[in-house]
Scaffold this active site. Structure first.
Site, PDB file in Angstrom:
ATOM      1  N   GLY A  21       1.121  -1.298   0.069  1.00  0.00           N
ATOM      2  CA  GLY A  21       0.250   0.124   0.056  1.00  0.00           C
ATOM      3  C   GLY A  21       1.030   1.114   0.141  1.00  0.00           C
ATOM      4  O   GLY A  21       0.504   2.724   0.707  1.00  0.00           O
ATOM      5  N   GLN A  25      -0.707   8.236   1.295  1.00  0.00           N
ATOM      6  CA  GLN A  25      -0.513   9.218   1.855  1.00  0.00           C
ATOM      7  C   GLN A  25       1.398   8.867   2.557  1.00  0.00           C
ATOM      8  O   GLN A  25       1.972   9.938   2.500  1.00  0.00           O
ATOM      9  CB  GLN A  25      -0.987   9.972   2.876  1.00  0.00           C
ATOM     10  N   ASP A  47       2.146  -1.941  -4.816  1.00  0.00           N
ATOM     11  CA  ASP A  47       0.557  -1.259  -4.477  1.00  0.00           C
ATOM     12  C   ASP A  47      -0.273  -2.008  -5.402  1.00  0.00           C
ATOM     13  O   ASP A  47       0.133  -2.876  -6.180  1.00  0.00           O
ATOM     14  CB  ASP A  47       0.619   0.699  -4.312  1.00  0.00           C
ATOM     15  N   ASP A  65      -1.039  -7.199  -4.830  1.00  0.00           N
ATOM     16  CA  ASP A  65      -2.329  -7.142  -4.430  1.00  0.00           C
ATOM     17  C   ASP A  65      -2.774  -8.134  -2.345  1.00  0.00           C
ATOM     18  O   ASP A  65      -2.302  -9.320  -3.097  1.00  0.00           O
ATOM     19  CB  ASP A  65      -3.633  -7.535  -4.983  1.00  0.00           C
ATOM     20  N   TYR A 154     -12.909  -0.007  10.476  1.00  0.00           N
ATOM     21  CA  TYR A 154     -11.547   0.831  10.587  1.00  0.00           C
ATOM     22  C   TYR A 154     -10.791   0.359  12.057  1.00  0.00           C
ATOM     23  O   TYR A 154      -9.789  -0.546  12.261  1.00  0.00           O
ATOM     24  CB  TYR A 154     -11.446   2.708  10.149  1.00  0.00           C
ATOM     25  N   LYS A 158      -8.198  -2.559  13.327  1.00  0.00           N
ATOM     26  CA  LYS A 158      -6.860  -2.137  13.798  1.00  0.00           C
ATOM     27  C   LYS A 158      -6.630  -2.815  15.592  1.00  0.00           C
ATOM     28  O   LYS A 158      -5.641  -3.074  15.751  1.00  0.00           O
ATOM     29  CB  LYS A 158      -6.987  -0.370  13.721  1.00  0.00           C
ATOM     30  N   ILE A 184      -1.994  12.069  10.978  1.00  0.00           N
ATOM     31  CA  ILE A 184      -0.793  12.494  10.234  1.00  0.00           C
ATOM     32  C   ILE A 184      -1.230  13.210   8.887  1.00  0.00           C
ATOM     33  O   ILE A 184      -1.973  13.536   8.169  1.00  0.00           O
ATOM     34  CB  ILE A 184      -0.054  11.622   9.714  1.00  0.00           C
TER      35      ILE A 184
END
Ligand SMILES: NC(=O)C1=CN([C@@H]2O[C@H](COP(=O)(O)OP(=O)(O)OC[C@H]3O[C@@H](n4cnc5c(N)ncnc54)[C@H](O)[C@@H]3O)[C@@H](O)[C@H]2O)C=CC1
Ligand SMILES: CC(=O)[C@H](N)C(=O)O
Length: 332
Positions: A21, A25, A47, A65, A154, A158, A184
């Site tokens: 990934g 960002q 990615d 992937d 999400y 996590k 971030i």
């Protein structure tokens, strides 16, 4: 005994990294840092998207992937990978609009990563987030160990990642390392659909149009961090000797602010900058369930974590980068 070369460099160069990934960002910046430290060809960026030219020409890039177990395993074996940095994710806001995708990428994908890492004796870094806390967690600050009942897919994924990584560490000896990142903030990479994205978008709007419509209430206080601090923390925990890490999941913290605090700090440089508020109930509810600050004394104690950017340094750095970047775009 004299060695004909620098022994520590020799051992360091035995690390081969893959970042999953990596076009989001954070990945390109971390890749740059790792390549400076471990050598350009020892760090593969991956990615499922096509990279921009400057990324493609800057070092090894590969399609990967994380939901394709065999393909990922083949890449790991063929490239003698020793460190896997797992950045693929569906972030909080996008996750709430596509729970099925978030479950697949954030939970099934993580299982693939942990199984491959264990099978091939890789070290693995998986970031967690302030989103791993929920409304019943202490909010100001959230400690390392406390109730974690997040209300987003999400966050649930996590917490699952933190627990699974620690379980694999204790059960199979997997070298699992995890940092809970705040929101971030970066100038030259765009956020990928989270709740804290406003704190990046606001700088581009301030420089481009002088006004910004914020989707969070003006008094919503969240923990945030400048990208340079985040990437340096990541490098530091990757490099920390295993015996200095009694925990495998650490909070890291730098600053906390509200949209109003950030606006006022930007207005010190751009006095005409105006912010209006049009609250998005989905992202506001997520933000209201997250901590206002993180307690990170364990990271500071165990591996010497220290942030460098507070709010004023962050604003100066962001405005400089965004302004310079805009001038470069206009000049080309
Ligand atoms: N940016 C932030 O403020 C924070 C980020 N984090 C974590 O840091 C990590 C990196 O975050 P960002 O770069 O901001 O995320 P991002 O959303 O910008 O990028 C995620 C990347 O994952 C890729 N991806 C999606 N599905 C995939 C799949 N099936 N296989 C391979 N790649 C896939 C996407 O193409 C994208 O490039 C994530 O795990 C995120 O949860 C944690 C806290 C804060
Ligand atoms: C804090 C995060 O994990 C991310 N930026 C998000 O807002 O989803």
């Amino acid at each position: 005994m004299d060695f004909p070369f620098n022994v520590s460099l020799y051992f360091i160069s035995l690390f081969f990294f893959i970042i999953t990934g990596g076009l989001g960002q954070l990945g390109v910046g971390l890749t740059k840092l790792l390549r400076e430290q471990f050598g350009k060809n020892n760090v593969i960026l991956s990615d499922i998207r096509k990279p921009p030219n400057h990324v493609y020409h800057n070092g090894p890039f590969i399609f990967s992937d994380i939901l394709d177990f065999k393909n990922l395993e083949e890449i790991v074996v063929n490239n003698n990978i020793s460190w896997l940095v797992h950045y693929s994710a569906v972030l909080s806001a996008v996750g709430e609009s596509n729970v099925t995708l978030a479950k697949e990428v954030n939970i099934t994908g993580l299982h693939n990563i942990l199984d491959i890492a264990t099978k091939h004796a890789l070290r693995v870094f998986v970031p967690s987030t302030i989103g791993a806390f929920g409304p019943s967690s202490p909010r100001d600050p959230a400690p390392e160990l406390c109730v974690q009942r997040p209300r987003t897919i999400y966050g649930v994924a996590k917490v699952h990642a933190e627990l699974m990584g620690e379980y694999y560490h204790h059960r199979y000896g997997l070298d699992f390392r995890c940092l809970r990142y705040p929101g971030i903030i970066s100038a030259d990479s765009q956020p990928g659909g989270g709740t804290t994205d406003y704190a990046v978008q606001i700088f581009h709007a301030a420089v481009k149009s002088g006004c910004f419509e914020c989707y969070l209430r003006r008094d919503t206080r969240l923990p945030m961090m400048y990208i340079d601090d985040c990437l340096r923390a990541t490098l530091e925990i990757l490099e920390a000797p295993a015996e200095t890490l009694p925990s495998r999941t650490y909070n890291i913290s730098a600053m906390s602010f509200t949209p109003h605090d950030l606006t006022q700090e930007i207005q010190k440089v751009l006095p005409d900058f105006q912010v209006t508020y049009n609250v998005d109930p989905v992202r506001q509810a997520i933000a209201d369930s997250w901590p206002m600050a993180l307690e990170d004394s364990a990271a500071r104690r165990d591996w010497g974590w220290k942030h460098e950017y507070d709010l004023s340094e962050l604003v100066q750095a962001m405005l400089t980068h965004v302004t310079t970047g805009n001038q470069l775009v206009q000049a080309n």
